[in-house]
Write a protein that holds these residues in place. Structure first.
Motif, short mmCIF file in Angstrom:
data_model
loop_
_atom_site.label_atom_id
_atom_site.label_comp_id
_atom_site.label_asym_id
_atom_site.label_seq_id
_atom_site.Cartn_x
_atom_site.Cartn_y
_atom_site.Cartn_z
N LYS A 251 13.20 21.53 -32.40
CA LYS A 251 12.33 22.18 -31.41
C LYS A 251 13.04 23.26 -30.60
N LEU A 252 14.37 23.35 -30.71
CA LEU A 252 15.11 24.34 -29.93
C LEU A 252 14.95 25.73 -30.53
N HIS B 290 14.78 33.09 -21.12
CA HIS B 290 14.18 31.94 -21.80
C HIS B 290 15.15 30.78 -21.68
N THR C 74 17.01 30.79 -26.93
CA THR C 74 16.93 30.16 -25.62
C THR C 74 18.31 29.79 -25.10
N VAL D 248 20.29 27.00 -23.50
CA VAL D 248 20.09 25.55 -23.52
C VAL D 248 20.88 24.89 -22.40
N THR E 194 15.79 26.51 -21.78
CA THR E 194 15.29 25.21 -22.22
C THR E 194 16.18 24.13 -21.61
N ASN F 278 11.26 25.99 -20.71
CA ASN F 278 10.74 24.86 -21.47
C ASN F 278 11.52 23.62 -21.08
N THR G 20 7.75 20.13 -23.87
CA THR G 20 7.69 19.69 -25.25
C THR G 20 8.29 18.29 -25.32
N LEU H 90 12.30 20.23 -22.67
CA LEU H 90 12.28 19.55 -23.96
C LEU H 90 12.80 18.14 -23.72
N VAL I 243 16.98 20.20 -21.56
CA VAL I 243 16.83 19.09 -22.49
C VAL I 243 17.14 17.78 -21.78
N GLN J 171 10.63 32.40 -18.98
CA GLN J 171 10.01 31.32 -19.75
C GLN J 171 10.93 30.12 -19.67
#
Length: 153
Positions: free
Chosen positions: A60-61, A96, A65, A67, A98, A4, A36, A6, A100, A2
């Motif tokens: 939103k984090l 997962h 996840t 990062v 994310t 994301n 996001t 952000l 940024v 997954q």
């Protein structure tokens, strides 16, 4: 896996939206993706704008996840090294991720402190909206490398 993205602000130009949509479509074969967007702060000094955007990002984090923040002072990777890092993270329990992307003023110190990895694409400064395209392209390239599939150089 997954993943994301952000990011601060939305894509205003059609050509950037089209490029991102194309890479997101291609990436569906490799991982589940979400994008996001948090609101870009328009008022105050650069420090205040970064702080307010940072607060929105932190809300939103997800706690589970890994990062990765995009930062000029971060670690630079070749495309092969970046692919190996994605593969390593997925293999060893960090499925997962994310990424940024800050706004035009960058990221707040609080967001940078949350990073498990600071990633640099260059010592140059790029528009944050364009960085979304660069990032998606490099993630796509990374999955092609991981799978041993052909991709233009």
């Amino acid at each position: 896996m997954q993943i994301n993205i952000l990011t601060v602000g939305n894509l205003k130009e059609k050509y950037l939206r089209d490029a991102c949509a194309e890479y997101l479509k291609r990436l569906q074969a490799y991982a589940k993706f979400t994008v996001t967007e948090v609101e870009e702060e328009k008022k105050g000094t650069a420090i205040i704008r970064k702080q307010k955007e940072g607060e929105r990002i932190l809300k939103k984090l997800a706690s589970d996840t890994y990062v990765i923040v995009l930062a000029i002072e971060g670690k630079d990777f070749s495309s092969d090294q970046f692919a190996a890092k994605i593969n390593q993270l997925g293999t060893y329990g960090n499925s997962h991720l994310t990424f940024v992307i800050g706004g035009s003023d960058g990221l707040s110190p609080e967001v940078i402190q949350k990073a498990d990895l600071k990633l640099s694409f260059s010592k140059m400064t790029f528009p944050h909206q364009l960085m979304r395209v660069f990032l998606l392209e490099q993630i796509y390239r990374g999955f092609k490398i991981i799978r041993g599939e052909n991709y233009h150089k």
